[in-house]
Design a protein around this motif. Structure first.
Motif, PDB file in Angstrom:
ATOM      1  N   ARG A  36      42.848  43.614  39.712  1.00 41.29           N
ATOM      2  CA  ARG A  36      41.808  43.347  38.725  1.00 41.29           C
ATOM      3  C   ARG A  36      40.683  42.491  39.285  1.00 41.29           C
ATOM      4  NH1 ARG A  36      41.755  42.588  33.003  1.00 41.29           N
ATOM      5  NH2 ARG A  36      43.017  44.480  32.998  1.00 41.29           N
ATOM      6  N   ASN A  84      46.694  34.450  32.064  1.00 39.80           N
ATOM      7  CA  ASN A  84      46.442  35.331  30.923  1.00 39.80           C
ATOM      8  C   ASN A  84      47.341  36.558  30.940  1.00 39.80           C
ATOM      9  OD1 ASN A  84      44.454  33.926  29.526  1.00 39.80           O
ATOM     10  ND2 ASN A  84      42.850  34.725  30.848  1.00 39.80           N
ATOM     11  N   ASP A  86      46.725  39.457  31.214  1.00 40.22           N
ATOM     12  CA  ASP A  86      46.179  40.571  30.444  1.00 40.22           C
ATOM     13  C   ASP A  86      45.899  41.796  31.303  1.00 40.22           C
ATOM     14  OD1 ASP A  86      44.047  39.518  31.847  1.00 40.22           O
ATOM     15  OD2 ASP A  86      42.695  39.444  30.139  1.00 40.22           O
ATOM     16  N   GLU A  89      50.087  46.038  33.460  1.00 40.92           N
ATOM     17  CA  GLU A  89      50.299  47.327  32.792  1.00 40.92           C
ATOM     18  C   GLU A  89      51.737  47.754  33.041  1.00 40.92           C
ATOM     19  OE1 GLU A  89      47.342  50.210  33.783  1.00 40.92           O
ATOM     20  OE2 GLU A  89      45.737  48.732  33.663  1.00 40.92           O
TER      21      GLU A  89
END
Length: 93
Positions: A36, A84, A86, A89
């Motif tokens: 990311r 986080n 986030d 996956e």
């Protein structure tokens, strides 16, 4: 997992290390974080990540889940993004 093509051997080595931690949960967390954010990192942030890769999976996961206190050396913007989680996956639903 998205494949990253990068000509820089240092970045390719970091990607490999991030995705081959030894514990699947750590692969997803650390590898996902790398995928990311790595293309946005400064030299200082790359060095932080290189040092971070030397930590034990169990410690990284415990810090992320809050079951162990995070050592001061890791506190800061890089950890804030990592914590986080986030970017993790887990399969398709």
């Amino acid at each position: 997992k998205e494949q990253i093509v990068n000509e820089d051997p240092r970045i390719r080595r970091l990607q490999f290390r991030a995705w081959h931690r030894g514990i699947k949960e750590a692969d997803l967390a650390v590898g996902g974080f790398f995928d990311r954010y790595h293309d946005q990192w400064s030299e200082e942030e790359i060095q932080w990540f290189e040092r971070f890769m030397d930590e034990q999976d169990a410690d990284i996961m415990a810090w992320a889940m809050g079951t162990l206190p995070l050592p001061g050396e890791w506190r800061g913007p890089m950890w804030d993004k990592f914590a986080n989680l986030d970017f993790v996956e887990i399969g398709k639903k």
